[in-house]
Motif scaffolding. Sequence first.
Motif, mmCIF file in Angstrom:
data_model
loop_
_atom_site.group_PDB
_atom_site.id
_atom_site.type_symbol
_atom_site.label_atom_id
_atom_site.label_comp_id
_atom_site.label_asym_id
_atom_site.label_seq_id
_atom_site.Cartn_x
_atom_site.Cartn_y
_atom_site.Cartn_z
ATOM 1 N N UNK A 153 0.627 -0.894 0.305
ATOM 2 C CA UNK A 153 0.346 -0.204 0.593
ATOM 3 C C UNK A 153 0.833 1.339 0.072
ATOM 4 N N UNK A 154 1.955 1.009 0.526
ATOM 5 C CA UNK A 154 3.125 1.987 0.728
ATOM 6 C C UNK A 154 2.883 2.586 -0.138
ATOM 7 N N UNK A 155 3.236 1.623 -1.397
ATOM 8 C CA UNK A 155 4.218 2.427 -2.889
ATOM 9 C C UNK A 155 2.640 2.352 -3.744
ATOM 10 N N UNK A 156 1.676 2.733 -3.653
ATOM 11 C CA UNK A 156 1.074 3.775 -3.918
ATOM 12 C C UNK A 156 0.288 4.938 -3.476
ATOM 13 N N UNK A 157 0.967 5.257 -2.394
ATOM 14 C CA UNK A 157 0.632 6.715 -1.682
ATOM 15 C C UNK A 157 2.132 6.890 -2.209
ATOM 16 N N UNK A 158 3.022 6.582 -1.617
ATOM 17 C CA UNK A 158 4.259 7.236 -2.126
ATOM 18 C C UNK A 158 4.347 7.640 -3.713
ATOM 19 N N UNK A 159 3.411 6.918 -4.725
ATOM 20 C CA UNK A 159 3.820 7.405 -5.592
ATOM 21 C C UNK A 159 2.418 8.532 -5.918
ATOM 22 N N UNK A 160 1.450 8.572 -4.871
ATOM 23 C CA UNK A 160 0.621 9.458 -5.792
ATOM 24 C C UNK A 160 1.498 11.160 -4.636
ATOM 25 N N UNK A 161 2.090 10.274 -3.623
ATOM 26 C CA UNK A 161 2.612 11.809 -2.396
ATOM 27 C C UNK A 161 3.432 12.587 -3.884
#
Length: 180
Positions: A153-161
């Motif tokens: 999930x963190x990979x998706x959040x980091x991409x968005x950030x």
Amino acid sequence: MVSGFKPTWMVTNIYDLTPGQLKANGVRAVLTDLDNTLIAWNNPDGTPELRHWLTLLEMADIQVIVVSNNSRARVDRAVAPFELPYIQRALKPLPWGLNRALHRWHLRRDEVVMVGDQLLTDVWAAHHSGVRSVLVKPILKSDAWITKGNRLLEKVVMWRLRHDYPELTWQEDLDERQKH
């Protein structure tokens, strides 16, 4: 919503946080996650580098407090050789554990920084408790089984950030000019 996961700083390693940088940013206490931030999740004994860093902070009168979701037995075993105070079962991403540390050690939110290797727990908890955060890269590439889902999930959040905040990059220190 993604802004709740945005760290104040992104620094490669917790040991890159020097007493001078911390003091220049008004930091009197470092709240830190345990596993893969302060120590490798599979090595509770720490390293000489950790001992050196803790000594530097102690000499500068900067308190280090572990705030971990782990059990009392796990945290106590890991921090006993370093004589560090701690909050166990912090319930991150809820701000409960950080708020408890602030209250117990009589700290103001503006003089504290939370350091951790996870956006979904450490940074979110810091943001919702009103303290600044430092995201660090995990010490090890591997994680305990309980963390593996968060990493996806963190990979998706980091991409968005990174999409919303292109200035968000890994730094070597807390240089205020690069503050996010």
